[in-house]
Design a protein around this motif. Structure first.
Motif, PDB file in Angstrom:
ATOM      1  N   ASN A 438       0.830  -1.207   0.000  1.00  0.00           N
ATOM      2  CA  ASN A 438       0.000   0.000   0.000  1.00  0.00           C
ATOM      3  C   ASN A 438       0.863   1.256   0.000  1.00  0.00           C
ATOM      4  N   ALA A 439       0.205   2.424  -0.069  1.00  0.00           N
ATOM      5  CA  ALA A 439       0.885   3.711   0.058  1.00  0.00           C
ATOM      6  C   ALA A 439       1.460   3.814   1.468  1.00  0.00           C
ATOM      7  N   PRO A 440       2.609   4.442   1.663  1.00  0.00           N
ATOM      8  CA  PRO A 440       3.346   5.220   0.664  1.00  0.00           C
ATOM      9  C   PRO A 440       4.374   4.420  -0.125  1.00  0.00           C
ATOM     10  N   THR A 441       4.443   3.091   0.090  1.00  0.00           N
ATOM     11  CA  THR A 441       5.395   2.286  -0.673  1.00  0.00           C
ATOM     12  C   THR A 441       5.110   2.376  -2.158  1.00  0.00           C
ATOM     13  N   VAL A 442       3.829   2.402  -2.522  1.00  0.00           N
ATOM     14  CA  VAL A 442       3.408   2.654  -3.908  1.00  0.00           C
ATOM     15  C   VAL A 442       2.389   3.790  -3.871  1.00  0.00           C
ATOM     16  N   PRO A 443       2.188   4.489  -4.994  1.00  0.00           N
ATOM     17  CA  PRO A 443       1.202   5.577  -4.999  1.00  0.00           C
ATOM     18  C   PRO A 443      -0.212   5.064  -4.737  1.00  0.00           C
ATOM     19  N   VAL A 444      -1.047   5.922  -4.192  1.00  0.00           N
ATOM     20  CA  VAL A 444      -2.456   5.591  -4.002  1.00  0.00           C
ATOM     21  C   VAL A 444      -3.074   5.269  -5.363  1.00  0.00           C
ATOM     22  N   GLY A 445      -3.816   4.184  -5.427  1.00  0.00           N
ATOM     23  CA  GLY A 445      -4.382   3.731  -6.693  1.00  0.00           C
ATOM     24  C   GLY A 445      -3.531   2.693  -7.391  1.00  0.00           C
ATOM     25  N   HIS A 446      -2.314   2.466  -6.858  1.00  0.00           N
ATOM     26  CA  HIS A 446      -1.415   1.460  -7.438  1.00  0.00           C
ATOM     27  C   HIS A 446      -1.186   0.298  -6.467  1.00  0.00           C
ATOM     28  N   GLU A 447      -2.066   0.126  -5.487  1.00  0.00           N
ATOM     29  CA  GLU A 447      -1.898  -0.931  -4.492  1.00  0.00           C
ATOM     30  C   GLU A 447      -1.877  -2.295  -5.181  1.00  0.00           C
ATOM     31  N   ARG A 448      -1.102  -3.222  -4.612  1.00  0.00           N
ATOM     32  CA  ARG A 448      -0.856  -4.473  -5.325  1.00  0.00           C
ATOM     33  C   ARG A 448      -0.447  -5.605  -4.395  1.00  0.00           C
ATOM     34  N   LEU A 449      -0.384  -6.785  -4.980  1.00  0.00           N
ATOM     35  CA  LEU A 449       0.321  -7.910  -4.385  1.00  0.00           C
ATOM     36  C   LEU A 449       1.658  -8.010  -5.111  1.00  0.00           C
ATOM     37  N   ARG A 450       2.700  -8.335  -4.369  1.00  0.00           N
ATOM     38  CA  ARG A 450       4.035  -8.437  -4.978  1.00  0.00           C
ATOM     39  C   ARG A 450       4.555  -9.854  -4.788  1.00  0.00           C
ATOM     40  N   ILE A 451       4.626 -10.588  -5.888  1.00  0.00           N
ATOM     41  CA  ILE A 451       5.019 -11.997  -5.850  1.00  0.00           C
ATOM     42  C   ILE A 451       6.462 -12.138  -6.329  1.00  0.00           C
ATOM     43  N   THR A 452       7.240 -12.956  -5.619  1.00  0.00           N
ATOM     44  CA  THR A 452       8.646 -13.161  -5.970  1.00  0.00           C
ATOM     45  C   THR A 452       8.933 -14.662  -6.058  1.00  0.00           C
ATOM     46  N   PRO A 453       8.799 -15.237  -7.251  1.00  0.00           N
ATOM     47  CA  PRO A 453       9.112 -16.660  -7.416  1.00  0.00           C
ATOM     48  C   PRO A 453      10.578 -16.937  -7.085  1.00  0.00           C
ATOM     49  N   SER A 454      10.821 -18.104  -6.518  1.00  0.00           N
ATOM     50  CA  SER A 454      12.181 -18.482  -6.138  1.00  0.00           C
ATOM     51  C   SER A 454      12.506 -19.830  -6.762  1.00  0.00           C
ATOM     52  N   PRO A 455      13.770 -20.248  -6.699  1.00  0.00           N
ATOM     53  CA  PRO A 455      14.108 -21.581  -7.223  1.00  0.00           C
ATOM     54  C   PRO A 455      13.480 -22.712  -6.428  1.00  0.00           C
ATOM     55  N   GLY A 456      13.001 -22.426  -5.223  1.00  0.00           N
ATOM     56  CA  GLY A 456      12.405 -23.456  -4.388  1.00  0.00           C
ATOM     57  C   GLY A 456      10.937 -23.719  -4.648  1.00  0.00           C
ATOM     58  N   HIS A 457      10.288 -22.878  -5.426  1.00  0.00           N
ATOM     59  CA  HIS A 457       8.872 -23.084  -5.723  1.00  0.00           C
ATOM     60  C   HIS A 457       8.712 -24.181  -6.789  1.00  0.00           C
ATOM     61  N   THR A 458       7.959 -25.192  -6.456  1.00  0.00           N
ATOM     62  CA  THR A 458       7.782 -26.343  -7.342  1.00  0.00           C
ATOM     63  C   THR A 458       6.657 -26.085  -8.341  1.00  0.00           C
ATOM     64  N   PRO A 459       6.570 -26.908  -9.414  1.00  0.00           N
ATOM     65  CA  PRO A 459       5.440 -26.771 -10.348  1.00  0.00           C
ATOM     66  C   PRO A 459       4.083 -26.881  -9.656  1.00  0.00           C
ATOM     67  N   GLU A 460       4.000 -27.759  -8.642  1.00  0.00           N
ATOM     68  CA  GLU A 460       2.740 -27.910  -7.911  1.00  0.00           C
ATOM     69  C   GLU A 460       2.403 -26.643  -7.136  1.00  0.00           C
ATOM     70  N   MET A 461       3.408 -26.003  -6.565  1.00  0.00           N
ATOM     71  CA  MET A 461       3.182 -24.737  -5.857  1.00  0.00           C
ATOM     72  C   MET A 461       2.730 -23.643  -6.812  1.00  0.00           C
ATOM     73  N   ILE A 462       3.306 -23.629  -8.001  1.00  0.00           N
ATOM     74  CA  ILE A 462       2.911 -22.627  -9.002  1.00  0.00           C
ATOM     75  C   ILE A 462       1.456 -22.856  -9.420  1.00  0.00           C
ATOM     76  N   ASP A 463       1.094 -24.115  -9.668  1.00  0.00           N
ATOM     77  CA  ASP A 463      -0.300 -24.425 -10.019  1.00  0.00           C
ATOM     78  C   ASP A 463      -1.255 -23.929  -8.929  1.00  0.00           C
ATOM     79  N   HIS A 464      -0.920 -24.206  -7.690  1.00  0.00           N
ATOM     80  CA  HIS A 464      -1.788 -23.813  -6.567  1.00  0.00           C
ATOM     81  C   HIS A 464      -1.903 -22.301  -6.465  1.00  0.00           C
ATOM     82  N   LEU A 465      -0.798 -21.584  -6.664  1.00  0.00           N
ATOM     83  CA  LEU A 465      -0.829 -20.120  -6.624  1.00  0.00           C
ATOM     84  C   LEU A 465      -1.738 -19.560  -7.706  1.00  0.00           C
ATOM     85  N   VAL A 466      -1.547 -20.012  -8.926  1.00  0.00           N
ATOM     86  CA  VAL A 466      -2.318 -19.477 -10.054  1.00  0.00           C
ATOM     87  C   VAL A 466      -3.808 -19.772  -9.882  1.00  0.00           C
ATOM     88  N   GLU A 467      -4.135 -21.001  -9.510  1.00  0.00           N
ATOM     89  CA  GLU A 467      -5.541 -21.366  -9.332  1.00  0.00           C
ATOM     90  C   GLU A 467      -6.183 -20.582  -8.178  1.00  0.00           C
TER      91      GLU A 467
END
Length: 527
Positions: A438-467
């Motif tokens: 949220n603000a003030p880290t990002v401007p008001v109206g630009h609130e978001r989720l920030r996802i950072t994939p790592s080498p440890g995330h498995t294909p099954e974890m990616i499927d679960h995240l997307v779904e």
């Protein structure tokens, strides 16, 4: 009335010679009776004395200080945060070294998958780093013993600084307790010590750089994010002979954008400025040895000749800053540059001089991690491939990812309340931890989720995240890419004029191998 006057006439000569009608007439005139009373030697003195007492009492009532209500002040400030939905909630997240990227909540049995950590490569759980830290702890103890100039300047600190200088092809480096401190201390020291200094700062620079510039009290100019033309206009407005600093980042962590480093360097040369480059979100991840975006820009050259003077853009950056607390798995910050620059900051920066040194185990772990990632491409490759996969899968569903060339996956919600709902839903219903931004880290109206994939995330974890994200978007009717297109676009999502982005890691670079190190890494993981 008549009886009152009768008694008063006995005591007052003035009343005794005036009848009732005359007194009423005086009283009807503005201040007439009061004027006569003030002329009376008895009443005048009485009125004056009473008036002084009354005035004093009024003054005392008006000037009596009211005690400051501290708790009310705290509550008012917090109410503001709650009302605009920018109040920050801190979740109880306990990362599990042997189950990375899993963590448990307040109850150890409640486990979740972490998708927003800045331990981008999972090195905080790497056996090489952990074993090094255990041995160092056994030998040297827990604390450093003091500031660097008193008792905390160990050979381990010097070895780490040597590794960092080598990583960035510089003459020297200096380690701080964090990169927040490193940026603040360096910019404030430079800006205050260089006479008549001017600092040019990117509009999206991190708070640590903003604080350092503010504390320097130097003249500042803020240029639009990554806008080369605007920066040049501002540079042209300042005497070329004045000392100038161009401060910017390589990877901007909330949007994933990458700075036009070559063009900024050209402007620095043209207008007699020095460059201050924050590589915090790039070190360990980019370049053949993990030195960051600047190294990555001349990938093949720096892979073949990893040293200063090889003709790469790395030689053109005056000051690097980085962190040990993200891709290098521990904690701490650093700067790198010429030997005289390093010695000057070491000698003048209060943030360095008066801060207790990093503990030996932390320094040893950081050094080992920097050395390891100079020679291993395994983690970088897996991370980049996972980031590509997540972005592609979300694009298929129309979930709005702010486009960029980096490993950051920012998903736009557009308001603080929606971002909080999405974050809470993922955590409580799907066992996925992604903090809302949220603000003030990002401007008001630009609130978001920030996802950072790592080498440890498995294909099954990616499927679960997307779904899970798709379920959340359907349930709450959050905007998708098509909705932003209909509005004309936001944050380069759905905009007709949005630039096209390609991953900074090319396919050829992802196939760059270091066989000896990869084999060693596999053996270590097996142990």
């Amino acid at each position: 009335m008549e009886s009152v006057l009768l008694q008063a006439r006995k005591a007052c000569p003035f009343l005794n010679v005036n009848n009732t009608a005359a007194l009423r007439q005086l009283n009807n005139k503005s201040s007439g009776l009061l004027t006569k009373a003030n002329q009376c030697p008895v009443m005048g003195a009485a009125i004056q004395t009473r008036g002084l007492h009354t005035t004093k009492k009024v003054m005392e009532e008006k000037t009596e200080p009211k005690h400051f209500e501290y708790e009310n002040f705290y509550k008012t400030m917090l109410d503001k945060k709650h009302n605009d939905k920018s109040y920050r909630y801190f979740n109880n997240i306990n990362r599990l070294a042997k189950k990375f990227p899993r963590a448990h909540l307040a109850r150890p049995k409640d486990e979740v998958t972490v998708w927003c950590a800045n331990d981008y490569l999972g090195m905080g759980a790497n056996p090489i780093l952990i074993e090094t830290m255990k041995k160092t702890l056994d030998r040297y103890g827990a604390g450093a013993g003091g500031t660097r100039n008193i008792a905390g300047n160990a050979d381990l600190h010097l070895q780490l600084e040597s590794e960092l200088a080598d990583l960035h092809h510089t003459e020297g480096a200096l380690v701080f307790s964090s990169c927040m401190v490193a940026n603040d201390a360096t910019l404030s020291t430079l800006g205050s010590k260089m006479p008549d200094c001017v600092i040019f700062s990117d509009a999206l620079n991190h708070a640590s750089m903003i604080e350092g510039i503010r504390h320097s009290k130097a003249e500042k100019h803020i240029f639009r994010h990554n806008d080369v033309e605007h920066l040049e206009q501002l540079l042209q407005s300042v005497d070329i002979n004045r000392p100038k600093i161009i401060a910017f980042e390589s990877v901007y962590s909330m949007c994933g954008s990458i700075a036009p480093i070559h063009k900024f360097v050209e402007l620095a040369k043209k207008y007699n400025a020095i460059t201050f480059l924050d590589e915090v979100h790039a070190v360990g991840i980019y370049g053949p040895r993990g030195a960051g975006i600047t190294e990555h820009l001349d990938f093949d050259l720096n892979a073949a000749s990893p040293h200063r003077g090889n003709g790469s853009i790395m030689d053109e950056i005056d000051i690097y800053t980085g962190t040990l607390g993200k891709s290098f798995g521990v904690v701490g910050g650093y700067i790198a540059g010429s030997s005289q620059f390093i010695d000057m900051i070491r000698s003048y920066a209060p943030g360095f001089i008066f801060t207790t040194s990093l503990p030996p185990a932390i320094v040893a772990g950081g050094r080992e991690c920097v050395k390891y990632l100079k020679n291993s491409n395994v983690e970088r490759r897996k991370q980049q491939l996972n980031a590509r996969t997540v972005k592609a899968r979300l694009a298929e569903l129309g979930i709005p990812v702010v486009p960029n060339s980096s490993h950051i996956v920012p998903i736009l919600l557009g308001d603080a309340a929606s971002a909080k709902i999405a974050s809470d839903g993922l955590l409580n219903e799907y066992g996925i931890y992604v903090q809302s931004i949220n603000a003030p880290t990002v401007p008001v109206g630009h609130e978001r989720l920030r996802i950072t994939p790592s080498p440890g995330h498995t294909p099954e974890m990616i499927d679960h995240l997307v779904e899970s994200l798709d379920d959340i978007w359907n349930r709450y009717g959050f905007k998708r890419v098509a909705d932003y297109e209909a509005e004309g676009g936001r944050c380069d999502i759905g905009s007709k004029d949005a630039p096209k982005f390609s991953p900074i890691w090319t396919d050829e670079q992802l196939n760059y191998n270091m066989p000896a190190i990869e084999e060693s890494q596999q053996k270590t993981s097996a142990v």
